[in-house]
Motif scaffolding. Structure first.
Motif, PDB file in Angstrom:
ATOM      1  N   GLY A 246     -55.003  82.546  38.516  1.00 33.87           N
ATOM      2  CA  GLY A 246     -55.014  81.505  37.510  1.00 33.87           C
ATOM      3  C   GLY A 246     -54.014  81.718  36.388  1.00 33.87           C
ATOM      4  O   GLY A 246     -54.062  81.018  35.368  1.00 33.87           O
ATOM      5  N   GLU A 247     -53.095  82.666  36.578  1.00 35.67           N
ATOM      6  CA  GLU A 247     -52.144  82.987  35.519  1.00 35.67           C
ATOM      7  C   GLU A 247     -50.870  82.149  35.592  1.00 35.67           C
ATOM      8  O   GLU A 247     -50.057  82.170  34.661  1.00 35.67           O
ATOM      9  CB  GLU A 247     -51.787  84.477  35.584  1.00 35.67           C
ATOM     10  CG  GLU A 247     -52.992  85.384  35.329  1.00 35.67           C
ATOM     11  CD  GLU A 247     -52.683  86.850  35.541  1.00 35.67           C
ATOM     12  OE1 GLU A 247     -51.510  87.149  35.888  1.00 35.67           O
ATOM     13  OE2 GLU A 247     -53.591  87.686  35.377  1.00 35.67           O
ATOM     14  N   LYS A 248     -50.675  81.446  36.700  1.00 33.18           N
ATOM     15  CA  LYS A 248     -49.521  80.568  36.868  1.00 33.18           C
ATOM     16  C   LYS A 248     -49.992  79.220  37.412  1.00 33.18           C
ATOM     17  O   LYS A 248     -51.011  79.130  38.102  1.00 33.18           O
ATOM     18  CB  LYS A 248     -48.496  81.177  37.837  1.00 33.18           C
ATOM     19  CG  LYS A 248     -47.714  82.354  37.288  1.00 33.18           C
ATOM     20  CD  LYS A 248     -46.621  81.903  36.338  1.00 33.18           C
ATOM     21  CE  LYS A 248     -45.820  83.054  35.771  1.00 33.18           C
ATOM     22  NZ  LYS A 248     -44.946  83.677  36.781  1.00 33.18           N
ATOM     23  N   LEU A 249     -49.224  78.179  37.089  1.00 34.09           N
ATOM     24  CA  LEU A 249     -49.454  76.843  37.625  1.00 34.09           C
ATOM     25  C   LEU A 249     -48.537  76.602  38.813  1.00 34.09           C
ATOM     26  O   LEU A 249     -47.437  77.152  38.874  1.00 34.09           O
ATOM     27  CB  LEU A 249     -49.166  75.780  36.561  1.00 34.09           C
ATOM     28  CG  LEU A 249     -50.136  75.636  35.389  1.00 34.09           C
ATOM     29  CD1 LEU A 249     -49.500  74.738  34.326  1.00 34.09           C
ATOM     30  CD2 LEU A 249     -51.468  75.059  35.850  1.00 34.09           C
ATOM     31  N   LEU A 250     -48.981  75.745  39.737  1.00 29.64           N
ATOM     32  CA  LEU A 250     -48.131  75.339  40.855  1.00 29.64           C
ATOM     33  C   LEU A 250     -48.133  73.825  40.949  1.00 29.64           C
ATOM     34  O   LEU A 250     -49.192  73.195  41.021  1.00 29.64           O
ATOM     35  CB  LEU A 250     -48.620  75.942  42.172  1.00 29.64           C
ATOM     36  CG  LEU A 250     -47.859  75.504  43.437  1.00 29.64           C
ATOM     37  CD1 LEU A 250     -46.366  75.832  43.335  1.00 29.64           C
ATOM     38  CD2 LEU A 250     -48.452  76.160  44.692  1.00 29.64           C
TER      39      LEU A 250
END
Length: 217
Positions: free
Chosen positions: A190-194
Motif C-alpha cells: 500500500g506504499e505506492k499507487l498503480l
C-alpha cells in the motif's frame, strides 16, 4: 521459423505478484525460455493466469524484433519494406495494448488481496507492465548477442565487444528486476499507487490521424 511439434514448454501457473521475488523470477524464466524456444518453433503460450498475459505481450516483442531486422535490410524490395512497416506498426500497437493489460491484471490482484493504498502513497515513474516490457526486450537482446559469439566469420575483437555488451545487458537486467520486485512489494504494502496509463496513439486511429481522415474526405 521451422516448427518442432515435439517440443513444448511445460504449463506453468502464475505465482502471485504479491510474492514479488518469486513472481519476477518466473517472469525472467518465461522470457528466457520462450525466446530460446520460439527460435525453433512457432510462438506458443503454455502459461496460465498473469503469466499467460505476460507471455502474450512478450510474443509481440519477439515478432517486432525480427521485423525490425528485415526493415534494415538493403536487399529487399520496397513492397516488402512497406509490408514490414505495417507489421511493425501493428505489433507495436499490440505490444503497448498488452502492457496495459498486464497493469490491469496487477490492479485486479491488488483488489483481490484487499490492498488499500496509504494516504501518502505515491506514483512510480514506471508501471510494472512497462518494466516487464523492458525485461522482455532485454531477454531478446541478450539472446541475439549470445548468438554472435557462435559465429565463425568474426574475429576475437568482435567477440570481446559482444561479451562486454552481454555483461552490461545482464547487469541492466538484474537492476531492472530488482527495481520491479521493490515496486511490486511497495504496491502490495500500500506504499505506492498503480494506475493504467493509456497510450492513446493517434496514428493508428483513422479519426485522429490527419493524413488518414483528410485522404478519406
Amino acid at each position: 521459423m521451422p516448427e518442432q511439434a515435439s517440443f513444448s514448454l511445460p504449463s506453468s501457473s502464475s505465482p502471485s505478484p504479491s510474492d514479488s521475488v518469486s513472481f519476477v523470477s518466473a517472469v525472467l524464466d518465461l522470457h528466457r525460455d520462450t525466446v530460446a524456444g520460439w527460435h525453433e518453433r512457432e510462438p506458443d503460450n503454455p502459461y496460465e493466469g498473469l503469466l499467460a498475459t505476460i507471455c502474450h505481450q512478450h510474443q509481440f516483442n519477439f515478432l517486432l524484433w525480427h521485423e525490425e531486422d528485415v526493415a534494415r535490410s538493403h536487399d529487399v524490395t520496397d513492397a516488402r519494406i512497406a509490408m514490414v512497416k505495417r507489421a511493425i506498426d501493428g505489433y507495436n500497437q499490440n505490444r503497448n495494448d498488452w502492457i496495459e493489460r498486464i497493469d490491469e491484471a496487477i490492479i485486479e490482484s491488488l483488489g483481490e488481496a484487499g490492498v488499500s493504498p496509504q494516504n501518502d502513497a505515491g506514483l512510480n515513474t514506471e508501471t510494472p507492465g512497462s518494466a516487464i516490457d523492458r525485461l522482455s526486450i532485454m531477454s531478446l537482446r541478450i539472446f541475439h548477442l549470445e548468438e554472435q559469439l557462435d559465429r565463425d566469420d568474426v574475429d576475437q575483437a568482435h567477440r570481446e565487444k559482444v561479451t562486454e555488451r552481454i555483461d552490461r545487458c545482464r547487469l541492466q537486467l538484474a537492476d531492472l528486476s530488482n527495481s520491479l520486485s521493490e515496486l511490486l512489494a511497495d504496491l502490495f504494502a500500500g506504499e505506492k499507487l498503480l494506475k493504467v496509463y493509456r497510450q492513446m496513439k493517434m496514428y493508428n486511429d483513422a479519426t485522429l490521424n490527419p493524413y488518414l481522415y483528410n485522404k478519406a474526405a
